[in-house]
Design a protein around this motif. Sequence first.
Motif, PDB file in Angstrom:
ATOM      1  N   UNK A  51       0.837  -1.206   0.000  1.00  0.00           N
ATOM      2  CA  UNK A  51       0.000   0.000   0.000  1.00  0.00           C
ATOM      3  C   UNK A  51       0.874   1.259   0.000  1.00  0.00           C
ATOM      4  N   UNK A  52       2.002   1.208   0.682  1.00  0.00           N
ATOM      5  CA  UNK A  52       2.893   2.376   0.695  1.00  0.00           C
ATOM      6  C   UNK A  52       3.454   2.682  -0.695  1.00  0.00           C
ATOM      7  N   UNK A  53       3.928   1.650  -1.403  1.00  0.00           N
ATOM      8  CA  UNK A  53       4.499   1.947  -2.726  1.00  0.00           C
ATOM      9  C   UNK A  53       3.411   2.362  -3.715  1.00  0.00           C
ATOM     10  N   UNK A  54       2.222   1.834  -3.546  1.00  0.00           N
ATOM     11  CA  UNK A  54       1.131   2.289  -4.412  1.00  0.00           C
ATOM     12  C   UNK A  54       0.771   3.742  -4.107  1.00  0.00           C
ATOM     13  N   UNK A  55       0.618   4.061  -2.827  1.00  0.00           N
ATOM     14  CA  UNK A  55       0.169   5.402  -2.446  1.00  0.00           C
ATOM     15  C   UNK A  55       1.254   6.468  -2.616  1.00  0.00           C
ATOM     16  N   UNK A  56       2.508   6.100  -2.401  1.00  0.00           N
ATOM     17  CA  UNK A  56       3.593   7.079  -2.524  1.00  0.00           C
ATOM     18  C   UNK A  56       4.021   7.298  -3.977  1.00  0.00           C
ATOM     19  N   UNK A  57       3.949   6.237  -4.788  1.00  0.00           N
ATOM     20  CA  UNK A  57       4.556   6.301  -6.122  1.00  0.00           C
ATOM     21  C   UNK A  57       3.560   6.019  -7.245  1.00  0.00           C
ATOM     22  N   UNK A  58       2.897   4.861  -7.184  1.00  0.00           N
ATOM     23  CA  UNK A  58       2.073   4.426  -8.319  1.00  0.00           C
ATOM     24  C   UNK A  58       0.837   5.303  -8.518  1.00  0.00           C
ATOM     25  N   UNK A  59       0.008   5.426  -7.500  1.00  0.00           N
ATOM     26  CA  UNK A  59      -1.236   6.191  -7.663  1.00  0.00           C
ATOM     27  C   UNK A  59      -0.991   7.646  -8.058  1.00  0.00           C
ATOM     28  N   UNK A  60      -0.052   8.350  -7.385  1.00  0.00           N
ATOM     29  CA  UNK A  60       0.170   9.747  -7.782  1.00  0.00           C
ATOM     30  C   UNK A  60       0.606   9.902  -9.245  1.00  0.00           C
ATOM     31  N   UNK A  61       1.311   8.905  -9.779  1.00  0.00           N
ATOM     32  CA  UNK A  61       1.773   8.983 -11.168  1.00  0.00           C
ATOM     33  C   UNK A  61       0.607   9.000 -12.161  1.00  0.00           C
ATOM     34  N   UNK A  62      -0.559   8.541 -11.724  1.00  0.00           N
ATOM     35  CA  UNK A  62      -1.705   8.433 -12.636  1.00  0.00           C
ATOM     36  C   UNK A  62      -2.841   9.400 -12.309  1.00  0.00           C
ATOM     37  N   UNK A  63      -2.663  10.197 -11.257  1.00  0.00           N
ATOM     38  CA  UNK A  63      -3.706  11.177 -10.897  1.00  0.00           C
ATOM     39  C   UNK A  63      -3.872  12.146 -12.070  1.00  0.00           C
ATOM     40  N   UNK A  64      -5.111  12.302 -12.513  1.00  0.00           N
ATOM     41  CA  UNK A  64      -5.400  13.183 -13.640  1.00  0.00           C
ATOM     42  C   UNK A  64      -5.288  12.497 -14.988  1.00  0.00           C
ATOM     43  N   UNK A  65      -4.771  11.259 -14.998  1.00  0.00           N
ATOM     44  CA  UNK A  65      -4.608  10.523 -16.257  1.00  0.00           C
ATOM     45  C   UNK A  65      -5.610   9.377 -16.385  1.00  0.00           C
ATOM     46  N   UNK A  66      -6.097   8.880 -15.244  1.00  0.00           N
ATOM     47  CA  UNK A  66      -7.138   7.854 -15.237  1.00  0.00           C
ATOM     48  C   UNK A  66      -8.300   8.396 -14.414  1.00  0.00           C
ATOM     49  N   UNK A  67      -9.379   7.633 -14.348  1.00  0.00           N
ATOM     50  CA  UNK A  67     -10.574   8.091 -13.624  1.00  0.00           C
ATOM     51  C   UNK A  67     -10.250   8.384 -12.164  1.00  0.00           C
ATOM     52  N   UNK A  68     -10.590   9.594 -11.700  1.00  0.00           N
ATOM     53  CA  UNK A  68     -10.364   9.957 -10.302  1.00  0.00           C
ATOM     54  C   UNK A  68     -11.097   9.024  -9.352  1.00  0.00           C
ATOM     55  N   UNK A  69     -12.317   8.618  -9.717  1.00  0.00           N
ATOM     56  CA  UNK A  69     -13.088   7.707  -8.856  1.00  0.00           C
ATOM     57  C   UNK A  69     -12.324   6.407  -8.613  1.00  0.00           C
ATOM     58  N   UNK A  70     -11.656   5.911  -9.624  1.00  0.00           N
ATOM     59  CA  UNK A  70     -10.890   4.663  -9.497  1.00  0.00           C
ATOM     60  C   UNK A  70      -9.792   4.824  -8.450  1.00  0.00           C
ATOM     61  N   UNK A  71      -9.057   5.922  -8.528  1.00  0.00           N
ATOM     62  CA  UNK A  71      -7.986   6.175  -7.560  1.00  0.00           C
ATOM     63  C   UNK A  71      -8.552   6.439  -6.173  1.00  0.00           C
ATOM     64  N   UNK A  72      -9.606   7.241  -6.097  1.00  0.00           N
ATOM     65  CA  UNK A  72     -10.198   7.561  -4.792  1.00  0.00           C
ATOM     66  C   UNK A  72     -10.679   6.302  -4.087  1.00  0.00           C
ATOM     67  N   UNK A  73     -11.334   5.414  -4.827  1.00  0.00           N
ATOM     68  CA  UNK A  73     -11.814   4.162  -4.233  1.00  0.00           C
ATOM     69  C   UNK A  73     -10.652   3.299  -3.760  1.00  0.00           C
TER      70      UNK A  73
END
Length: 170
Positions: A51-73
């Motif tokens: 969860x740390x590597x997803x939240x620190x690195x992976x998810x932020x890299x895609x914010x604004x590029x994929x559906x926000x709802x997907x990331x928020x969930x």
Amino acid sequence: MAEPQFTDAIALLKADHRKVEELFEKFEQATSANRKQTLAQEICVELKVHTLIEEEIFYPAFRGLIEDDTLDEAYVEHDGAKVLINDIEASSPDDDFYDAKVKVLSEEIKHHVHEEEMPSEGMFAQCRKTDVDLVALRDQMAGRKTELLTLAKTSGLPAAKPTAVNLVTA
């Protein structure tokens, strides 16, 4: 540096998913309290690092590029898991609801993995359609993962911190 068997960031995350699924299966088959505790602790460490590597690195890299709802969930699903992870780490197989907590955590993770890995509309499918360099992202994530696993072995990881859910005590 990156482990060569992972072609990109998504492959690294999928390998984490398979490892945790295997640990949950072993937990379900375990009969001794010591074995259950060892497996539950390993599950918790793996999930905290993931969860740390997803939240620190992976998810932020895609914010604004994929559906926000997907990331928020995904963040909210992580937080639900973090609550159980912290509770499991602070307890033992002799405590009430221990096995039930591990089982519910397993079910939450299965749902989360499905949401990420779903063909065509899942998070990973959306991520593949962007121009983010998944190999460079893999290298960054693998480096951070190595740091976190070393920390887990030497001094231990801190409690998982929810980022999207405000925990309210009664």
